[in-house]
Design a protein around this motif. Structure first.
Motif, PDB file in Angstrom:
ATOM      1  N   THR A  88       0.407  -1.163   0.198  1.00  0.00           N
ATOM      2  CA  THR A  88      -0.435  -0.005   0.174  1.00  0.00           C
ATOM      3  C   THR A  88       0.951   1.571  -0.007  1.00  0.00           C
ATOM      4  OG1 THR A  88      -1.630  -1.228   1.182  1.00  0.00           O
ATOM      5  CG2 THR A  88      -1.566   1.003   1.362  1.00  0.00           C
ATOM      6  N   ILE A  89       0.741   2.168  -0.904  1.00  0.00           N
ATOM      7  CA  ILE A  89       1.814   3.104  -1.059  1.00  0.00           C
ATOM      8  C   ILE A  89       0.643   4.218   0.588  1.00  0.00           C
ATOM      9  CG2 ILE A  89       2.005   5.203  -2.078  1.00  0.00           C
ATOM     10  CD1 ILE A  89       1.425   3.991  -5.120  1.00  0.00           C
ATOM     11  N   VAL A  90       0.495   4.264   0.812  1.00  0.00           N
ATOM     12  CA  VAL A  90       1.042   5.385   2.042  1.00  0.00           C
ATOM     13  C   VAL A  90       1.092   7.015   2.463  1.00  0.00           C
ATOM     14  CG1 VAL A  90       0.323   3.291   3.766  1.00  0.00           C
ATOM     15  CG2 VAL A  90       2.661   4.635   3.524  1.00  0.00           C
ATOM     16  N   TYR A  91       2.100   7.262   1.989  1.00  0.00           N
ATOM     17  CA  TYR A  91       2.589   8.697   1.504  1.00  0.00           C
ATOM     18  C   TYR A  91       3.229   8.965   0.186  1.00  0.00           C
ATOM     19  CZ  TYR A  91       5.472  12.687   2.210  1.00  0.00           C
ATOM     20  OH  TYR A  91       5.796  14.868   1.466  1.00  0.00           O
ATOM     21  N   GLY A  92       2.898  10.358  -0.787  1.00  0.00           N
ATOM     22  CA  GLY A  92       4.125  10.803  -1.213  1.00  0.00           C
ATOM     23  C   GLY A  92       3.556  12.189  -1.908  1.00  0.00           C
ATOM     24  N   ASN A  93       4.709  12.183  -2.352  1.00  0.00           N
ATOM     25  CA  ASN A  93       4.067  14.039  -2.130  1.00  0.00           C
ATOM     26  C   ASN A  93       4.061  14.747  -3.999  1.00  0.00           C
ATOM     27  OD1 ASN A  93       6.640  13.323  -4.196  1.00  0.00           O
ATOM     28  ND2 ASN A  93       7.942  15.005  -3.101  1.00  0.00           N
ATOM     29  N   PRO A  94       3.851  15.623  -3.980  1.00  0.00           N
ATOM     30  CA  PRO A  94       3.360  16.260  -5.307  1.00  0.00           C
ATOM     31  C   PRO A  94       3.762  16.323  -6.525  1.00  0.00           C
ATOM     32  CG  PRO A  94       3.219  17.630  -3.399  1.00  0.00           C
ATOM     33  CD  PRO A  94       4.352  16.356  -2.874  1.00  0.00           C
ATOM     34  N   ALA A  95       6.162  15.774  -6.094  1.00  0.00           N
ATOM     35  CA  ALA A  95       6.589  15.609  -7.068  1.00  0.00           C
ATOM     36  C   ALA A  95       5.688  13.608  -7.852  1.00  0.00           C
ATOM     37  CB  ALA A  95       8.062  15.189  -7.359  1.00  0.00           C
ATOM     38  N   LEU A  96       6.103  13.202  -6.750  1.00  0.00           N
ATOM     39  CA  LEU A  96       5.356  11.795  -7.014  1.00  0.00           C
ATOM     40  C   LEU A  96       3.911  11.751  -8.118  1.00  0.00           C
ATOM     41  CD1 LEU A  96       6.093   8.640  -7.545  1.00  0.00           C
ATOM     42  CD2 LEU A  96       4.669   8.601  -5.314  1.00  0.00           C
ATOM     43  N   GLU A  97       3.819  12.631  -8.145  1.00  0.00           N
ATOM     44  CA  GLU A  97       1.979  12.833  -8.533  1.00  0.00           C
ATOM     45  C   GLU A  97       2.246  12.935  -9.959  1.00  0.00           C
ATOM     46  OE1 GLU A  97      -1.384  14.033  -5.684  1.00  0.00           O
ATOM     47  OE2 GLU A  97       0.451  16.086  -6.058  1.00  0.00           O
ATOM     48  N   GLU A  98       3.505  14.078 -10.623  1.00  0.00           N
ATOM     49  CA  GLU A  98       3.494  14.580 -11.720  1.00  0.00           C
ATOM     50  C   GLU A  98       4.730  13.462 -12.295  1.00  0.00           C
ATOM     51  OE1 GLU A  98       6.844  18.230 -13.725  1.00  0.00           O
ATOM     52  OE2 GLU A  98       6.202  17.894 -11.638  1.00  0.00           O
ATOM     53  N   ILE A  99       4.948  12.742 -11.472  1.00  0.00           N
ATOM     54  CA  ILE A  99       6.113  11.701 -12.545  1.00  0.00           C
ATOM     55  C   ILE A  99       5.029  10.428 -13.189  1.00  0.00           C
ATOM     56  CG2 ILE A  99       7.520   9.332 -11.801  1.00  0.00           C
ATOM     57  CD1 ILE A  99       9.321  11.308  -9.550  1.00  0.00           C
ATOM     58  N   THR A 100       3.846   9.993 -11.824  1.00  0.00           N
ATOM     59  CA  THR A 100       3.282   9.013 -12.239  1.00  0.00           C
ATOM     60  C   THR A 100       1.509   9.666 -12.810  1.00  0.00           C
ATOM     61  OG1 THR A 100       2.011   8.924 -10.268  1.00  0.00           O
ATOM     62  CG2 THR A 100       4.058   7.836 -10.586  1.00  0.00           C
ATOM     63  N   GLY A 101       1.348  10.863 -12.989  1.00  0.00           N
ATOM     64  CA  GLY A 101       0.575  11.324 -13.631  1.00  0.00           C
ATOM     65  C   GLY A 101      -0.922  11.055 -12.204  1.00  0.00           C
ATOM     66  N   PHE A 150      14.154   1.009 -13.809  1.00  0.00           N
ATOM     67  CA  PHE A 150      12.975   0.412 -13.884  1.00  0.00           C
ATOM     68  C   PHE A 150      12.258   1.412 -14.653  1.00  0.00           C
ATOM     69  CE2 PHE A 150      12.038   1.245  -9.704  1.00  0.00           C
ATOM     70  CZ  PHE A 150      10.984   2.182  -9.341  1.00  0.00           C
ATOM     71  N   ARG A 151      11.786   0.530 -15.573  1.00  0.00           N
ATOM     72  CA  ARG A 151      10.127   1.507 -16.283  1.00  0.00           C
ATOM     73  C   ARG A 151       8.921   1.922 -15.302  1.00  0.00           C
ATOM     74  NH1 ARG A 151      11.180  -2.149 -20.841  1.00  0.00           N
ATOM     75  NH2 ARG A 151      11.587  -3.866 -20.078  1.00  0.00           N
ATOM     76  N   MET A 152       8.354   2.688 -15.276  1.00  0.00           N
ATOM     77  CA  MET A 152       7.412   3.120 -15.317  1.00  0.00           C
ATOM     78  C   MET A 152       6.177   3.202 -16.244  1.00  0.00           C
ATOM     79  SD  MET A 152       7.415   4.688 -11.443  1.00  0.00           S
ATOM     80  CE  MET A 152       6.030   4.088 -11.185  1.00  0.00           C
ATOM     81  N   ILE A 153       5.217   2.921 -16.048  1.00  0.00           N
ATOM     82  CA  ILE A 153       4.173   3.298 -16.740  1.00  0.00           C
ATOM     83  C   ILE A 153       2.879   4.212 -16.392  1.00  0.00           C
ATOM     84  CG2 ILE A 153       2.123   2.650 -18.411  1.00  0.00           C
ATOM     85  CD1 ILE A 153       4.439   1.048 -18.875  1.00  0.00           C
ATOM     86  N   LYS A 154       2.838   5.779 -16.339  1.00  0.00           N
ATOM     87  CA  LYS A 154       2.192   6.485 -16.726  1.00  0.00           C
ATOM     88  C   LYS A 154       0.199   6.529 -16.925  1.00  0.00           C
ATOM     89  CE  LYS A 154       3.537  10.664 -16.381  1.00  0.00           C
ATOM     90  NZ  LYS A 154       4.155  12.647 -16.961  1.00  0.00           N
TER      91      LYS A 154
END
Length: 733
Positions: free
Chosen positions: A375-388, A435-439
């Motif tokens: 479970t992702i319990v915390y993420g900062n705004p930059a993480l939102e920008e990276i993942t969409g 590694f690679r991520m899918i937005k």
């Protein structure tokens, strides 16, 4: 033991004393037992054992002389029994062990018991053998020392077995240490040099070792390492007339079949010489035999999984062979495995598409993930920008939703590292990986992560710091494009330089023919005039004019020659080899010996190191600098010239200097010293062309070095230059 040998008289006296002791012992036994002992009966009982014993037995008097010897001892020592009677340990113990033998005898006589010990015995013919000794004092019934009994056994076979065992252990240790060293070699290491040095350690330094790699694409061997004594290497390079390293050799089909077996095989000398010089191998073979007394040429291939990876050629001097061939084959086979691993690592490295970012580099996104279920319990705004995704969306993702964040091919890697780190499983994976991520919009990006186990609400979790490295991928494409463009520019510039070189060659031709020819004609006519003037009388003024014309023409000719030499310094190829500068300096000083002795110049020469350079051109450098030092110290009654090594010398470069106590120079004109035709002193005081130091600078620059000077008026001058102590290239262009 007593080292003195007995004379006949002394032996008789000692025997008589021994007989008296025996009589006293008999009488003592009669008094105790009331009966006469039968010594003959006892002797008859033990004599057969004494004679038939498989060990050597010595009966020794308390004075150290042999009283009796059994046949086995006589046989082992190569004496007759009669010859041994009366001798001492000095006659049968190896010379180097006599001091220790005397110490043990003294301890025995002092009443000490000696444990079993080993000793080197010397036979009558001078040969030696190892033995194990049990020595003890035999006492009479009264407890008094009567004589000494020494029992010894030949342990030659045991020593040979021990030596073979020790050699076997040594060989296994050698192979084990080599295996560890092979594992520590980086992909671009000098592994061939290491293999050559190890083979030299196995067979000895008297052999020539040539190691080649095999290029299966071109079906040829490439010489990677050439190892032999330094002087022999220099001579061999001269007759080969080419650089041995890097030479390419096409294998014969018959040779290939023998090589692929991975065993040490003998080859004809012609196979070797043909590899180096081709059709002219007969002349080369004769030169090689004159240079090196060749006995046998061995070859063994580096074979791994029936593939040829390379080849070892060993040239043995006449009269020498390779003793431990099995051990050499074992090491070469081990080397083949290491070369196979090295080749695989190179291929793996070439296939990598990205470079990992530095561990300390921070990323943009920060996330905390707890396991079971993930479970992702915390993420900062930059993480939102990276993942969409928004933080709320990220926090609401279940196991399958989180899996969709990552590229399908990378999920297994990410999950494996995540659970090993969060649960502390061994081995703990590295904290940084890509590694690679899918937005959210379906686009694919690359990220790098720095992960660490932390406690979140008193439970284990993973802190991940992510950074988008997609731009790096785009930059790599741009760099590739720029490199291609740069390559085109380099090609264009190379063509321009070729044109300049052609113009320079044309200039050199012009100087050589168009300018030198008139000067020679002037000198010829002056010579005819001088011959005629000897027959006819001319005024002193005419004679002086002719002399001035001659001097000017000679100087002009010298200037042309100097210019030509300076031009050549930019044209000729430079061959860089390891050179002993002490020998070069000695040769240069020898050429100035008459002037040095005539003027009583004090030469101080400090030890100089070996450097990589062209020996002929470096001799020109020292010749010019020493010549200048002698020239500008002429006004000094006590001229001193020093050639030494600067204290600022490092492992990579050697800084050499030539110092004098001459007239010096004005330091404000320092920049003009190495320019063509720039002279800081008048011609009528110090002759010269003004080109010598320019030539020196060009030579040093061609070697990748630098030259500079320090000085002051009437305080002498010091010229410094540095050269490489480690090989950069065999050829410096």
């Amino acid at each position: 033991m007593n080292e003195r040998n007995l004379t006949k008289k002394e032996l008789l006296e000692e025997l008589e004393t021994a007989n008296q002791q025996i009589e006293e012992l008999k009488q003592h036994l009669v008094e105790i037992k009331g009966e006469k002992p039968s010594l003959d009966v006892q002797e008859n009982r033990y004599r057969p054992i004494f004679k038939q014993a498989n060990d050597g037995i010595l009966i020794i008097s308390l004075n150290g002389h042999f009283l009796d010897v059994n046949p086995k001892a006589a046989e082992m020592l190569g004496y007759s029994i009669d010859d041994l009677i009366g001798l001492t340990a000095t006659n049968i113990i190896a010379q180097k062990e006599l001091p220790d033998s005397d110490q043990k005898w003294e301890a025995l006589m002092a009443g000490k018991s000696l444990p079993l010990y080993e000793r080197i015995f010397r036979r009558k013919d001078g040969s030696e053998f190892p033995a194990e000794i049990n020595i003890s004092v035999i006492k009479d019934k009264a407890g008094n020392p009567s004589y000494v009994q020494s029992i010894f056994r030949d342990i030659t076979d045991r020593k040979i077995a021990e030596a073979e065992k020790n050699q076997h252990i040594k060989d296994l240790t050698f192979l084990s240490q080599s295996a560890l060293q092979f594992l520590s070699f980086p992909i671009d290491s000098t592994i061939y040099h290491f293999i050559a040095k190890q083979i030299q350690a196995i067979i000895g330094s008297e052999f020539i070792i040539i190691i080649s790699s095999f290029n299966d694409e071109n079906d040829e061997f490439i010489i990677k390492e050439f190892l032999c004594e330094k002087e022999l290497s220099k001579k061999l390079k001269k007759i080969v007339k080419a650089n041995i390293l890097g030479k390419r050799i096409k294998p014969k089909e018959t040779s290939r079949k023998r090589i692929v077996q991975g065993k040490l095989v003998k080859f004809d000398l012609k196979d070797l010489t043909h590899s180096f010089v081709g059709k002219d191998h007969i002349h080369f073979e004769r030169q090689l035999k004159e240079l090196f007394s060749i006995g046998i040429v061995y070859s063994i291939g580096f074979i791994s999984k029936e593939q040829i990876l390379g080849l070892v050629k060993i040239i043995a001097p006449s009269g020498l062979g390779i003793a431990n061939t099995r051990f050499l084959e074992a090491f070469v086979n081990q080397s083949a495995v290491a070369l196979s691993r090295n080749k695989a690592l190179k291929e793996l490295q070439q296939s990598e598409m990205t470079n990992r970012m530095l561990l300390e580099q921070l990323a943009d996104g920060v996330m905390i993930v707890t396991p079971d279920p993930p479970t992702i319990v915390y993420g900062n705004p930059a993480l939102e920008e990276i993942t969409g995704y928004s933080l709320e969306e990220l926090q609401s993702l279940d196991r399958m939703g989180i899996r969709k964040l990552f590229h399908p091919e990378d999920i297994k890697l990410i999950a494996d590292r995540f659970y090993k780190r969060v649960r502390g499983r061994s081995p703990i994976p590295p904290p940084v990986y890509d590694f690679r991520m899918i937005k959210k919009d379906g686009s694919e990006i690359w990220v790098t992560v720095i992960s660490k186990q932390i406690a979140y609400n008193n439970k284990p979790a993973i802190l991940g710091i992510l950074r988008d490295i997609t731009s790096r991928k785009q930059a790599e494409k741009e760099i590739k494009r720029l490199n291609e463009e740069l390559e085109k520019r380099v090609q264009k510039r190379t063509e321009q330089l070729r044109e300049i070189n052609k113009e320079l060659e044309a200039f050199t031709y012009s100087v050589s023919h168009d300018l030198r020819t008139p000067i020679r004609q002037i000198l010829s006519f002056i010579d005819l005039l001088e011959k005629r003037m000897k027959k006819e009388s001319y005024s002193e003024k005419v004679t002086d004019y002719i002399k001035r014309i001659n001097d000017s023409a000679v100087k002009m000719n010298q200037l042309i020659e100097a210019l030509l030499n300076l031009s050549k310094m930019s044209q000729i190829s430079i061959v860089s080899i390891k050179v002993n500068l002490n020998k070069v300096v000695d040769d240069v000083l020898q050429s100035f010996q008459s002037e040095i002795k005539e003027r009583n110049v004090q030469i101080i020469k400090e030890p100089l190191p070996e450097v990589f350079c062209d020996p002929g051109l470096i001799r020109i450098v020292f010749n010019n600098l020493v010549s200048n030092a002698l020239k500008f110290t002429r006004p000094r009654e006590n001229a001193i010239v020093t050639i030494g090594l600067s204290s600022e010398t490092t492992e990579d470069i050697a800084i050499i200097y030539v110092k004098d106590n001459g007239v010096g120079f004005n330091p404000k004109y320092n920049s003009k010293l190495f320019q063509v035709f720039q002279r800081l002193h008048e011609d009528n005081k110090f002759e010269g062309t003004g080109i010598g130091l320019a030539t020196v600078k060009r030579i040093i620059n061609r070697h990748g070095g630098k030259i500079w000077a320090e000085g002051a008026i009437d305080k002498g001058a010091t010229f410094y230059f540095y050269l490489q102590r480690k090989r950069i290239n065999s050829y410096i262009d």
